[in-house]
Design an enzyme around this catalytic site. Structure first.
Site, short mmCIF file in Angstrom:
data_model
loop_
_atom_site.label_atom_id
_atom_site.label_comp_id
_atom_site.label_asym_id
_atom_site.label_seq_id
_atom_site.Cartn_x
_atom_site.Cartn_y
_atom_site.Cartn_z
N SER A 92 -1.68 6.18 7.44
CA SER A 92 -0.33 5.88 6.90
C SER A 92 0.82 5.97 7.87
O SER A 92 1.96 5.66 7.50
CB SER A 92 -0.03 6.80 5.72
OG SER A 92 -0.76 6.36 4.60
N LYS A 95 10.03 10.90 5.76
CA LYS A 95 9.20 10.45 4.64
C LYS A 95 9.40 11.41 3.47
O LYS A 95 9.45 12.63 3.66
CB LYS A 95 7.73 10.41 5.09
CG LYS A 95 6.79 9.73 4.11
CD LYS A 95 5.38 9.62 4.72
CE LYS A 95 4.39 8.96 3.80
NZ LYS A 95 3.03 8.85 4.40
N SER A 115 0.88 4.42 3.66
CA SER A 115 1.87 4.77 2.68
C SER A 115 3.28 4.91 3.26
O SER A 115 4.26 4.87 2.53
CB SER A 115 1.49 6.10 2.01
OG SER A 115 1.43 7.14 2.97
#
Ligand code: GLN
Length: 508
Positions: free
Chosen positions: A185, A86, A161
Site C-alpha cells: 500500500s 495517512k 490503500s
C-alpha cells in the site's frame, strides 16, 4: 518565488531554501494549502487526497519552525517542510478514521510515534489522507468517504490503500507523505502515481499508533517525489521504539548516505537479480517495456544483472489473503461500539451484544466484512491446519526463496505492479482482480525485508507511470536506496514531475 514553483520543489530543496531563509516555512505551507484548495475538491471530481485538513495547525507549526530556524536551530534536515499523514495514523489534533464509518469523528488521545517524531523534527502536518477502509484495498475505492483520484488521469485510481498519500504527493499538494504498507500500500500507489514509495524493513519503524490491519505485515514508510526525500523522511521516522514490541533494536541503516552516494556514483559491483516469476502473462506490455529499459539502465551503470527464480513467490498472494484477513479479524474485534466512535442501537431496547453487531453491521464496509469472515473461517478449529497453517508454511518457503536469492544478489528487482493505474470502477466489484495489483509487492511483506518503488518512466501503451521495485535484505534498506538513487539520476527526466491536472470532463 511564486506558489506554483514552491509546490514543484523536492522536500530537500524546500528545506535548503527554508533553512537559508530564502523563503519561510509559512509561505511554503500556504502555497501547499492553496494548491489543496485548488485541486483537492470537490470529492466527486477533484483529487480528493485529503479527508481532513488542518490549515490553522499547519500554519502554527510552520511559524514555530521559522522561529527555530531564525534562532539558528532547525530541529532536523526537514524542519519546516509540509507533510501529509495517512488517516490510519493517530493524531491528537486531528480526527483519525481509517476511512471507516465506525471511527468517524474519533479523536485519538495520543499521537503515533511517527507523528511525534515528525513534530519533534519540525515538519508541518497539513492533514490526513484518504485510504481504503482500514487499509484494505488497492485503489482507495473502499474508502467510506469516496475514492481519491490519480493526478495523471482523474478517471483512474491512485493506487491503494494509500492512494490519498500518493495522489497528494503526485499532485503537488504535499512534498512528502506517510503511508502504511501491509501488502504493497505504499509501493503500489507510488508506482501508479509516478512517485517514490518505501516499505522499510519490518520492525525498523514503530507501529505504535498505526491502526492495526495485519500486525505481522504492517509497516509505516515514506512517500516522496525523489529517492533522497524518501530517505530523509525515513531517518526522521525510523529507529527503535520501546512502545512497539516488534521494534528492532539494531541501528537504522544509513539510508540518506546511501541515497547521496547512489546519486553520485555508479553501480559497479552491485549484483541485481531480476525475479523471473514477475513477468509474462497478466503483465501489461508497456509496463514490461519500461521495466526492460530500467534493467538496461542498471546494466549501463555497471550493475551485474542476472535472472533469479523464486519459485515460491507464486504462493505469496494466496498466503497473504489468508494471513492478512486472519490477523485483521482479530485486530478488528476491538471495534465493538463500547470503546470507539460509532454506536448503533443503544436505545435501551438492545442488549450489549446486539449493539455490537448492529454497530459492526452499520460501521464496516463490504471489503472489511469480507476479510473478517475469511479470517475467522481460516482460524476456525476445522480449517486452521488446511488454511492458516498452510499459509504460514508458504510464508516460510517465500522467506527461504529470498534467503537463497540474496546469497547471489545484493538486490532483487521487478515491476512494482503488473499494470498501470486502472479506471475507477473497473475492478471495484471483482475482489480477485483487485488483489492482483499486489502480486509483486506482497512477498517482501511476508518476509519482512526492505522494498521500494521508484518511478521508471511512462508506459508506451497508455502514457501512465510505471514503478520499478527494488528489494533488499532485512536491515539492508540502504542498498535499495543506493540502487534507486543511481537509477533515478541515470533515468533522466521522464516528463513533468507534477502532471497537469485536467478537469474530469476533458479526460473522460
Ligand atoms: N492491497 C492489499 C490489501 O488489500 C494491501 C493493502 C495494504 O498494504 N495495506 O490487503
Amino acid at each position: 518565488m511564486n506558489a506554483s514553483e514552491l509546490i514543484s520543489l523536492d522536500a530537500a530543496e524546500l528545506a535548503r531554501r527554508i533553512h537559508a531563509r530564502e523563503v519561510s516555512s509559512v509561505d511554503v505551507t500556504r502555497a501547499h494549502l492553496e494548491r489543496i484548495e485548488a485541486v483537492d475538491g470537490p470529492a466527486e471530481s477533484g483529487v480528493h487526497a485529503f479527508l481532513h485538513l488542518d490549515a490553522e495547525g499547519a500554519l502554527a507549526a510552520a511559524e514555530a519552525a521559522d522561529r527555530a530556524i531564525a534562532e539558528g536551530a532547525p530541529a532536523s534536515p526537514l524542519a519546516g517542510v509540509p507533510i501529509a499523514l495517512k488517516d490510519n495514523l493517530t493524531t491528537t489534533d486531528m480526527p483519525t478514521t481509517a476511512a471507516s464509518r465506525i471511527l468517524e469523528g474519533w479523536r485519538p488521545p495520543y499521537d503515533a510515534t511517527v507523528v511525534s517524531r515528525l513534530r519533534a523534527a519540525g515538519l508541518v502536518p497539513l492533514g490526513k489522507t484518504n485510504l481504503d477502509e482500514f487499509a484494505m484495498g488497492s485503489s482507495t475505492e473502499n474508502s467510506a468517504f469516496g475514492p481519491s483520484r490519480n493526478p495523471w488521469d482523474l478517471t483512474r485510481i491512485p493506487g491503494g490503500s494509500g492512494g490519498g498519500s500518493s495522489s497528494a504527493v503526485a499532485a503537488g499538494e504535499s512534498p512528502l507523505a506517510l503511508g502504511s504498507d501491509t501488502g504493497g500500500s505504499i509501493r503500489q500507489p507510488g508506482a501508479v502515481t509516478g512517485t517514490v514509495g518505501v516499505k522499510p524493513t519490518y520492525g525498523t519503524v514503530s507501529r505504535y499508533g498505526l491502526i492495526a490491519f495485519s500486525s505481522s505485515l504492517d509497516q509505516i514508510g515514506p512517500c516522496a517525489r525523489s529517492v533522497l526525500d524518501a530517505a530523509l523522511l525515513h531517518e526522521v521516522i525510523g529507529g527503535a521504539d520501546p512502545r512497539d514490541q516488534t521494534s528492532v533494536s539494531a541501528p537504522l541503516p544509513p539510508v540518506v548516505e546511501a541515497a547521496q552516494a547512489g546519486a553520485r556514483g555508479d553501480l559497479a559491483g552491485v549484483r541485481v537479480g531480476v525475479v523471473t516469476e514477475f513477468s509474462g502473462e497478466g503483465y501489461q506490455p508497456g509496463v514490461l517495456g519500461a521495466f526492460t529499459d530500467a534493467v538496461r539502465v542498471l546494466g549501463e551503470l555497471g550493475a551485474e544483472v542476472v535472472e533469479v527464480s523464486c519459485p515460491s513467490f507464486g504462493y505469496a498472494l494466496p498466503a497473504y489473503y489468508l494471513i492478512a484477513p486472519s490477523e485483521a479479524s482479530s485486530n478488528l474485534a476491538r471495534f465493538d461500539a463500547m470503546r470507539y466512535g460509532l454506536r448503533v442501537g443503544d436505545d435501551g431496547e438492545h442488549a450489549a451484544d446486539e449493539v455490537m453487531s448492529l454497530t459492526r453491521e452499520a460501521g464496516f464496509g463490504a471489503e472489511v466484512k469480507r476479510r473478517i469472515m475469511i479470517g475467522t473461517h481460516a482460524l476456525s478449529a476445522g480449517s486452521y491446519d488446511a488454511l492458516y497453517g498452510k499459509a504460514q508454511k508458504a510464508r516460510t518457503l517465500i522467506v527461504r526463496d529470498f534467503t537463497a536469492a540474496f546469497e547471489t544478489c545484493d538486490v532483487l528487482i521487478s515491476p512494482t505492479t503488473p499494470t498501470t493505474a486502472f479506471p475507477i470502477g473497473e475492478r471495484a466489484d471483482d475482489p480477485l482482480a483487485m488483489y492482483l495489483a499486489d502480486l509483486c509487492t506482497i512477498p517482501s511483506n511476508l518476509a519482512g525485508n526492505a522494498a521500494l518503488s521508484v518511478p521508471c518512466g511512462l508506459s508506451a501503451d497508455d502514457g501512465l507511470p510505471v514503478g520499478l521495485q527494488i528489494m533488499a535484505p532485512a536491515l539492508a534498506d540502504d542498498r535499495a536506496y543506493r540502487v534507486a538513487a543511481a537509477y533515478e539520476v541515470a533515468r533522466g527526466d521522464t516528463g513533468p514531475r507534477i502532471p497537469e491536472l485536467r478537469a474530469l470532463e476533458t479526460t473522460r
